[in-house]
Design a protein around this motif. Structure first.
Motif, mmCIF file in Angstrom:
data_model
loop_
_atom_site.group_PDB
_atom_site.id
_atom_site.type_symbol
_atom_site.label_atom_id
_atom_site.label_comp_id
_atom_site.label_asym_id
_atom_site.label_seq_id
_atom_site.Cartn_x
_atom_site.Cartn_y
_atom_site.Cartn_z
ATOM 1 N N ASP A 1 45.630 -74.157 -20.338
ATOM 2 C CA ASP A 1 44.313 -74.353 -21.221
ATOM 3 C C ASP A 1 43.707 -76.021 -21.188
ATOM 4 O O ASP A 1 42.645 -76.344 -20.762
ATOM 5 C CB ASP A 1 44.614 -73.607 -22.273
ATOM 6 N N LEU A 2 45.046 -76.807 -20.595
ATOM 7 C CA LEU A 2 44.316 -77.922 -20.583
ATOM 8 C C LEU A 2 43.989 -78.247 -18.661
ATOM 9 O O LEU A 2 44.374 -79.774 -18.058
ATOM 10 C CB LEU A 2 45.692 -79.094 -20.973
ATOM 11 N N PHE B 1 41.039 -80.937 -18.129
ATOM 12 C CA PHE B 1 41.602 -82.308 -18.474
ATOM 13 C C PHE B 1 41.997 -82.785 -17.574
ATOM 14 O O PHE B 1 41.960 -84.460 -17.750
ATOM 15 C CB PHE B 1 42.077 -82.303 -19.799
ATOM 16 N N SER B 2 42.595 -82.527 -16.934
ATOM 17 C CA SER B 2 43.433 -83.412 -15.764
ATOM 18 C C SER B 2 42.726 -83.785 -14.487
ATOM 19 O O SER B 2 41.855 -82.818 -14.251
ATOM 20 C CB SER B 2 44.897 -81.874 -15.040
ATOM 21 N N ALA C 1 50.408 -76.812 -18.752
ATOM 22 C CA ALA C 1 49.473 -75.725 -19.951
ATOM 23 C C ALA C 1 48.021 -75.456 -19.227
ATOM 24 O O ALA C 1 47.143 -76.122 -18.586
ATOM 25 C CB ALA C 1 49.415 -76.455 -21.154
ATOM 26 N N ASN D 1 49.523 -85.956 -16.456
ATOM 27 C CA ASN D 1 48.019 -85.866 -15.935
ATOM 28 C C ASN D 1 48.305 -85.304 -14.624
ATOM 29 O O ASN D 1 47.262 -83.774 -14.490
ATOM 30 C CB ASN D 1 46.868 -87.055 -16.121
ATOM 31 N N LEU E 1 49.992 -81.679 -15.536
ATOM 32 C CA LEU E 1 48.614 -81.851 -16.969
ATOM 33 C C LEU E 1 48.477 -79.836 -16.698
ATOM 34 O O LEU E 1 48.923 -78.668 -17.587
ATOM 35 C CB LEU E 1 48.023 -82.026 -17.287
#
Length: 225
Positions: free
Chosen positions: A178-179, A182-183, A176, A169, A172
């Motif tokens: 695009d992620l 979410f980190s 990527a 995480n 992250l």
């Protein structure tokens, strides 16, 4: 819930875990304050706090690994099931104990901007905004670590898996782009620019709530297995 909370807090501070945790957190807070605010002369305490998240990679696995894994290993988790309270209250009692151990050194860190303000002009809203974000980030990560501990009987496995999850995480956004949303760590850095993002605070609180819920479900599943 109160009995579970008191028992957990006492166990952290009668041993070395609570003291070592607090000392480790305050040590790095002091080091980064010295580097950025005292030596470099920056008036922004949030710069020091911006380097603090990496400590979670170490302290969260160590602090949370015993939460439920130790209970399962010693088979004392059966006592938890026999308590005249719901599993939700048991889990929350343990979680609030974790938060207490975490919050105490953070309260000490709250005095740092005030002390620095005696030696220069410090923008306190941004400084305390970064501390609030750090607090909520820690609350979310502790809930995740507690959930991982509920999945195994081995403290070493709980610590190792927790470290791996947090490490992924942590990087992250680099793995990527695009992620990045979410980190948990990537969201924290917005506060270093003096922006108090209420959406991120809500996100951290939601993550903490979800992992507490998952921990309850994990323990209930074991109860009826």
């Amino acid at each position: 819930m109160k009995a579970v909370y008191i028992r957990e807090v006492r166990s952290y501070f009668t041993g070395l875990t609570g003291a070592v945790f607090a000392a480790f957190l305050l040590l790095f807070a002091g080091i980064f304050t010295m580097i950025y605010n005292l030596n470099a002369g920056y008036a922004n305490f949030e710069y020091a706090m911006g380097n603090m998240p990496f400590v979670f990679l170490v302290i969260v696995p160590i602090l949370t690994m015993r939460t439920f894994a130790a209970e399962k290993r010693a088979h004392t988790d059966n006592l938890l099931y026999s308590l005249p309270v719901s599993m939700t209250k048991v889990v929350m009692g343990k979680y609030f104990a974790l938060l207490t151990v975490f919050v105490l050194p953070v309260l000490v860190i709250c005095f740092y901007p005030l002390v620095l303000s005696f030696f220069g002009e410090v923008y306190l809203p941004a400084a305390y905004g970064s501390i609030v974000a750090f607090l909520f980030l820690g609350a979310a990560l502790l809930a995740a670590g507690m959930f991982i501990s509920s999945l195994t009987e081995s403290q070493a496995v709980a610590a190792g898996v927790c470290f791996a999850v947090l490490l992924v995480n942590f990087f992250l956004a680099d793995l990527a782009e695009d992620l990045a949303a979410f980190s948990l760590f990537e969201r924290y850095y917005d506060f270093m620019d003096g922006v108090f993002d209420l959406g991120t605070i809500v996100f951290y609180a939601t993550v903490a709530g979800v992992f507490c819920f998952l921990t309850v479900q994990s323990m209930e599943k074991r109860r009826w297995a």
